[in-house]
Structure formats: C-alpha cells, structure tokens
Design a protein around this motif. Structure first.
Motif, PDB file in Angstrom:
ATOM      1  N   GLU A   6      15.619 -38.972  28.014  1.00  0.00           N
ATOM      2  CA  GLU A   6      15.574 -39.166  26.559  1.00  0.00           C
ATOM      3  C   GLU A   6      14.137 -39.137  26.055  1.00  0.00           C
ATOM      4  O   GLU A   6      13.839 -38.535  25.012  1.00  0.00           O
ATOM      5  N   GLU A   7      13.242 -39.778  26.799  1.00  0.00           N
ATOM      6  CA  GLU A   7      11.836 -39.798  26.397  1.00  0.00           C
ATOM      7  C   GLU A   7      11.234 -38.394  26.456  1.00  0.00           C
ATOM      8  O   GLU A   7      10.467 -37.995  25.563  1.00  0.00           O
ATOM      9  N   LEU A   8      11.614 -37.616  27.493  1.00  0.00           N
ATOM     10  CA  LEU A   8      11.109 -36.250  27.623  1.00  0.00           C
ATOM     11  C   LEU A   8      11.613 -35.367  26.496  1.00  0.00           C
ATOM     12  O   LEU A   8      10.857 -34.555  25.928  1.00  0.00           O
ATOM     13  N   THR A   9      12.880 -35.517  26.140  1.00  0.00           N
ATOM     14  CA  THR A   9      13.442 -34.733  25.038  1.00  0.00           C
ATOM     15  C   THR A   9      12.731 -35.040  23.722  1.00  0.00           C
ATOM     16  O   THR A   9      12.396 -34.142  22.943  1.00  0.00           O
ATOM     17  N   THR A  10      12.478 -36.332  23.484  1.00  0.00           N
ATOM     18  CA  THR A  10      11.781 -36.732  22.259  1.00  0.00           C
ATOM     19  C   THR A  10      10.381 -36.135  22.204  1.00  0.00           C
ATOM     20  O   THR A  10       9.933 -35.629  21.153  1.00  0.00           O
ATOM     21  N   LYS A  11       9.697 -36.136  23.328  1.00  0.00           N
ATOM     22  CA  LYS A  11       8.327 -35.605  23.354  1.00  0.00           C
ATOM     23  C   LYS A  11       8.324 -34.089  23.210  1.00  0.00           C
ATOM     24  O   LYS A  11       7.406 -33.511  22.596  1.00  0.00           O
ATOM     25  N   ASP A  12       9.338 -33.403  23.765  1.00  0.00           N
ATOM     26  CA  ASP A  12       9.437 -31.944  23.586  1.00  0.00           C
ATOM     27  C   ASP A  12       9.596 -31.584  22.120  1.00  0.00           C
ATOM     28  O   ASP A  12       8.983 -30.627  21.619  1.00  0.00           O
ATOM     29  N   VAL A  13      10.445 -32.332  21.432  1.00  0.00           N
ATOM     30  CA  VAL A  13      10.641 -32.085  19.997  1.00  0.00           C
ATOM     31  C   VAL A  13       9.335 -32.294  19.242  1.00  0.00           C
ATOM     32  O   VAL A  13       8.954 -31.496  18.365  1.00  0.00           O
ATOM     33  N   ARG A  14       8.622 -33.360  19.601  1.00  0.00           N
ATOM     34  CA  ARG A  14       7.351 -33.648  18.924  1.00  0.00           C
ATOM     35  C   ARG A  14       6.321 -32.556  19.201  1.00  0.00           C
ATOM     36  O   ARG A  14       5.567 -32.155  18.303  1.00  0.00           O
ATOM     37  N   ILE A  15       6.293 -32.043  20.431  1.00  0.00           N
ATOM     38  CA  ILE A  15       5.347 -30.975  20.780  1.00  0.00           C
ATOM     39  C   ILE A  15       5.650 -29.721  19.973  1.00  0.00           C
ATOM     40  O   ILE A  15       4.729 -29.051  19.458  1.00  0.00           O
ATOM     41  N   ARG A  16       6.923 -29.371  19.838  1.00  0.00           N
ATOM     42  CA  ARG A  16       7.284 -28.182  19.051  1.00  0.00           C
ATOM     43  C   ARG A  16       6.873 -28.351  17.587  1.00  0.00           C
ATOM     44  O   ARG A  16       6.419 -27.399  16.941  1.00  0.00           O
ATOM     45  N   GLN A  17       7.059 -29.540  17.054  1.00  0.00           N
ATOM     46  CA  GLN A  17       6.640 -29.784  15.660  1.00  0.00           C
ATOM     47  C   GLN A  17       5.138 -29.608  15.495  1.00  0.00           C
ATOM     48  O   GLN A  17       4.663 -28.996  14.527  1.00  0.00           O
ATOM     49  N   LEU A  18       4.374 -30.128  16.445  1.00  0.00           N
ATOM     50  CA  LEU A  18       2.914 -30.006  16.368  1.00  0.00           C
ATOM     51  C   LEU A  18       2.474 -28.549  16.516  1.00  0.00           C
ATOM     52  O   LEU A  18       1.516 -28.111  15.860  1.00  0.00           O
ATOM     53  N   GLU A  19       3.161 -27.773  17.379  1.00  0.00           N
ATOM     54  CA  GLU A  19       2.836 -26.354  17.535  1.00  0.00           C
ATOM     55  C   GLU A  19       3.081 -25.590  16.239  1.00  0.00           C
ATOM     56  O   GLU A  19       2.284 -24.722  15.845  1.00  0.00           O
ATOM     57  N   LEU A  20       4.181 -25.898  15.575  1.00  0.00           N
ATOM     58  CA  LEU A  20       4.475 -25.232  14.296  1.00  0.00           C
ATOM     59  C   LEU A  20       3.427 -25.572  13.242  1.00  0.00           C
ATOM     60  O   LEU A  20       2.973 -24.716  12.486  1.00  0.00           O
ATOM     61  N   GLU A  21       3.027 -26.850  13.191  1.00  0.00           N
ATOM     62  CA  GLU A  21       1.996 -27.231  12.221  1.00  0.00           C
ATOM     63  C   GLU A  21       0.673 -26.529  12.518  1.00  0.00           C
ATOM     64  O   GLU A  21      -0.037 -26.099  11.610  1.00  0.00           O
ATOM     65  N   LEU A  22       0.360 -26.372  13.815  1.00  0.00           N
ATOM     66  CA  LEU A  22      -0.881 -25.686  14.197  1.00  0.00           C
ATOM     67  C   LEU A  22      -0.836 -24.220  13.812  1.00  0.00           C
ATOM     68  O   LEU A  22      -1.832 -23.653  13.300  1.00  0.00           O
ATOM     69  N   ASN A  23       0.308 -23.568  14.031  1.00  0.00           N
ATOM     70  CA  ASN A  23       0.453 -22.165  13.638  1.00  0.00           C
ATOM     71  C   ASN A  23       0.333 -21.996  12.133  1.00  0.00           C
ATOM     72  O   ASN A  23      -0.247 -21.020  11.642  1.00  0.00           O
ATOM     73  N   ASN A  24       0.874 -22.920  11.381  1.00  0.00           N
ATOM     74  CA  ASN A  24       0.770 -22.860   9.924  1.00  0.00           C
ATOM     75  C   ASN A  24      -0.677 -22.945   9.475  1.00  0.00           C
ATOM     76  O   ASN A  24      -1.113 -22.239   8.554  1.00  0.00           O
TER      77      ASN A  24
END
Length: 520
Positions: free
Chosen positions: A493-511
């Motif tokens: 569960e903790e790994l899944t939560t962190k994966d979601v957070r990493i994807r969000q940060l990657e999208l913000e960086l690309n923007n």
C-alpha cells in the motif's frame, strides 16, 4: 474418676503455644507415632478454631438470580492460567471461543439475560486472547494481549458494541513470543505493563505508543504481577521458583526469594501493610498460602496449608476491608480470610460453596458495588459448562439502612494521580480517594487520546524487540507468517501511494518544462 478423665482435654484447650500443643498431640493421643507431616499439619492449622471479634465474621456470598446472570456465552476453553474476565462499572468483558484468531465479548453490566448467538465481538487478534484488563481511569478503554505477540488497546463505544470491532486504537508490538499477562499502573493514566513468554516485561507509555523500559531479570515464564498501592514497586512470581520485588522504572530487583519448599504461583501486595501474600504448592503437593515481609524475603512469615486439590488458587485482596479471598480454578468454593497486623496474621472467616466449577473470576471495582445492600465485594464467575457468567455478592449482614461508614472507608477512585510522563520522571503519588456515601454518579471528564504513529522497529536498551526469532512450534510459525503478510500488505500500500505521488510530480515537472520562458 470423671475429672481425671477430662483433665488432659482441658489442659489441651488451655494451651496457647502451638509447639506445646504439637508435643501434647504426639505424646498423648493413642494413635501411635505420627509422621512429621501430620504433626506439622496440626500445628499449622491450629489457628482455625480460634475466634476473635470482627465486623466481617458473618460475611456471606449471595448468588444473583438467573435473570441477573449472563447466559449463552461461548466462554473460551483455553487452559492458560488466567481469569479470562474483566469487569468495571459499565461493562463485562469475557474471552470467547473462536476459530481463526482470538476474540472477546463486551456486554453492558445492565444487559443481563441470554445473549444473542450473533452478538458482536472484539476480534482483531490473530491468535488466542490470553488476558484482558480495563483501564482503571477510562472505563471505555480495555487492553488485551494474545498469542500473536501483540498487545492492543481498544475503545468501546458507549452502550456497547453494535458490530464486530477489528480496529484497535493502539497496536503494540515488542515481544518476540506470545504475551500472557497485562497490568495497568494503579495511579498513572497511561502506563501499561505486559509480560511475555520471552521472559521479559515491557513498560508501555501510551501517550507516545512505544515501550520505554524492558525488565529483563527473569529466567522463565512470568506467572503473575502485582503492584503496591502507589505503583512504586512491582512483585512478580516466575516459573523459575523465584519471588521478586522490583523497582519498575529502573528494573532493579530489590528483594528475591528462592521458593523451593513453597512453590509460588500467584502473588499479591497487601495494600500498605508492607506484606506480600502468595499462593502455591507445598513440598507435599498441597495447596498453600504464604505471607511475606516485602523488606525481607529470606523466608515466609506464615505458611498455611489449604487443601489437597490440584487447581490453581487465585488470591483477591480488598485493601479497604483487609479481606483476602481465595478461589480455586476448577473449584466451586471461595474461602475468605481477614488479614491483621498481629498474630496469627491470617484469620479464617468463612467459605462460599457452589457445585458449579469456576474457570475464572472478574471483580467489580468498589464504585460499582451496591452500598445500600452492604455489598463489600462482587465476583463475576465464569461457568464454562453452562456458558454462564454468575455474579456473586459478598455481603455484610446489617439491619440498619443507613450508610455503613465502618465498612466503606475512602477508596481509590477513577481519577489518575499523575500522568505517564510524571511517573516516568520518578514521581510517586498515592491514589486519589473518593467516598461511596452518596453513591457514584460523577462521570470521568478525561478523554483517552491515542498517539498517531507508524509501525517501526522497536529498540529498547539497545535491543531490537522485533528481531526475527526462529519459531519453535507450528503455531509460532503461523503467527510469524501472518505478521509478515500484514507487513507485506502495508508495504505494498505504501509503495502504491508513493508511485502515484511520483507520477504526479513527473507530470508537474513536464508541465514546467513545456512552459516557455517568455510566458513565465
């Protein structure tokens, strides 16, 4: 001739010294020579026929009517030597028989009668529940310990459970083996003691949800724990045949007794009398009680044989009336005595008899007793064969309907004397006393607040308490497997939560990269 015939008997009853009486028995009775055990038994039990003035001489036990009993309860069949029952002025809690884990049931005291077979339970443990204890200051808070090596703290809603409860307020992991005993500190609001089959006692600070001390002076399984009045001393009995008096904050052993002749099972502090009372077995395998001076455990002050039965003797002491109750596991009777500061120290009063054997007993706190009926103690007896919890009231017979102040002195109330941090800093205080004269109706305004914490490695005194200990039995292997499954589920569960957070940060960086500097 008649006077000559009875003169030896008159002389015998006039003897006050036990040793002289023993010599008389061994030399004048016509039964021939007696063994040392027989002479010793006569000498030890010589206190029974003596009578003294006591306001508790005629205390009697009264069994509640059937409609005031709790019926239809699947009481646990576990053979662990505990009471499996805990009582306060609101609830009765009983460990129940269940498959696939451990559970206990919580019933409001007023809700007597036959219980529904689908009544909700507290069922969060993954192993059999071995002990339960109500918090003396928060009447909706109960602690439990289990074979799954955990200690859990639960908050029961007002009015009782409406559905199965699986989520505990606190889950405390620190023992490497099953946990067999728990005890709340008698004056501090957030201190809990637990004793496990890893031969260790852990002191938990519930304000932070972590262990703050490990007492590691025992060499075998700890059988019982008892505090003195202010909680500054802890007495323990152990399977290594030793009785110990410990200073709990430092873990230092102040007094120790090697109990070879009197094998100790249970120990209890006798209030402020600076004495300990133990129940155990003599060298002739008879059930026995012994009185000890807490300052000197070199040898017991008094030893008394009770009977030749094999069941464990549970001692209960009432510091307000100085009465001691002895209830045998598997027996149907309860003996009661009065403890005095002068010889013979232990005065036998009477015995409550019942044909139904008891598996365990819960005790109602003083503020939950019926003062108008002159009730000084109340047991809740578990009768496994009938699935029954039977209240037994110990009553002092009085004709007057007025408040009997001599049998109801000021008693320990429901207000803590100090916090967990104060006790850990070295402060000791006597309990906050209350009067039972006007009945007990004042609600406790305190609110239990559990700390928010994540599961982590428990290190106390430089030792990792959650280290991987090789399992010894199949049950321990299963418990370790379930613990690892829970840990894997949490990590996923903790790994899944962190994966979601990493994807969000990657999208913000690309923007940010796609935005031209001119537009910025």
């Amino acid at each position: 001739m008649f006077s000559l015939a009875i003169s030896p008997l008159l002389c015998f009853y006039s003897l006050s010294n036990c040793k002289i009486a023993t010599q008389f028995i061994s030399t004048h009775l016509p039964d021939g020579p007696r063994t040392k055990a027989e002479v010793s038994s006569v000498a030890q039990m010589s206190w029974r026929p003596t009578y003294r003035s006591s306001k508790f001489r005629n205390v009697y036990g009264k069994v509640a009517n059937r409609e005031h009993c709790f019926d239809g309860i699947p009481i646990t069949k576990n053979v662990h030597d505990n009471h499996f029952c805990a009582v306060n002025s609101k609830f009765v809690a009983v460990v129940t028989e269940s498959a696939g884990g451990g559970s206990f049931i919580v019933i409001p005291v007023s809700q007597s009668g036959r219980l529904d077979s689908h009544y909700p339970k507290v069922c969060g443990h993954q192993g059999n529940v071995l002990d339960i204890k109500w918090n003396p200051f928060f009447e909706n808070i109960i602690a439990s310990c289990s074979e799954d090596t955990s200690v859990r703290v639960w908050e029961i809603p007002e009015g009782g459970l409406r559905r199965h409860m699986t989520e505990a307020v606190l889950e405390l992991y620190g023992h490497s083996r099953r946990v067999g005993l728990i005890e709340w500190h008698p004056t501090s609001s957030g201190i809990l003691f637990s004793a496990g089959y890893d031969y260790k006692i852990l002191i938990w600070n519930l304000e932070i949800g972590d262990p703050v001390k490990m007492i590691d002076c025992h060499t075998d399984v700890i059988l019982s724990m008892s505090f003195n009045t202010d909680g500054s001393l802890l007495a323990t009995s152990c399977k290594d045949k030793k009785l110990r008096v410990i200073e709990p904050r430092s873990g230092r052993v102040l007094q120790q007794a090697n109990c070879k002749n009197h094998r100790v099972n249970r120990v209890v502090f006798l209030g402020n009398m600076k004495r300990l009372l133990t129940t155990g077995v003599s060298r002739w395998n008879t059930r026995q009680i012994a009185l000890w001076d807490q300052e000197d455990l070199s040898m017991p002050t008094v030893e008394e044989d009770i009977d030749g039965l094999s069941g464990l003797l549970f001692p209960f002491y009432d510091a307000d009336t100085h009465m001691l109750y002895l209830a045998g596991k598997g027996d149907g009777n309860i003996r009661y005595f009065e403890i005095t500061t002068e010889k013979p120290y232990i005065q036998y009063l009477m015995e409550f008899r019942s044909p139904a054997p008891q598996k365990g007993l819960g005790v109602m706190p003083k503020h939950g007793l019926d003062v108008a009926a002159c009730e000084v103690y109340r047991f809740y007896k578990l009768v496994t064969l009938k699935g029954l919890i039977e209240p037994i009231s110990m009553i002092v017979p009085r004709r007057s309907d007025t408040y009997q102040e001599d049998i109801y002195p000021m008693t320990a109330g429901t207000q803590p004397a100090l916090s967990a941090s104060e006790w850990l800093s070295g402060i000791d205080r006597d309990p906050v006393l209350m009067s039972l004269k006007d009945g007990y109706h004042r609600p406790n305004q305190l609110v239990f607040k559990a700390p928010v914490k994540e599961k982590k490695t428990m290190v106390v005194n430089g030792i990792d308490l959650l280290e991987n200990v090789p399992p010894r039995t199949e049950n321990e292997l299963l418990r370790m497997f379930f613990r690892q499954q829970d840990e894997l589920r949490r990590l996923k569960e903790e790994l899944t939560t962190k994966d979601v957070r990493i994807r969000q940060l990657e999208l913000e960086l690309n923007n940010l990269k796609n935005v031209s500097p001119n537009n910025v």
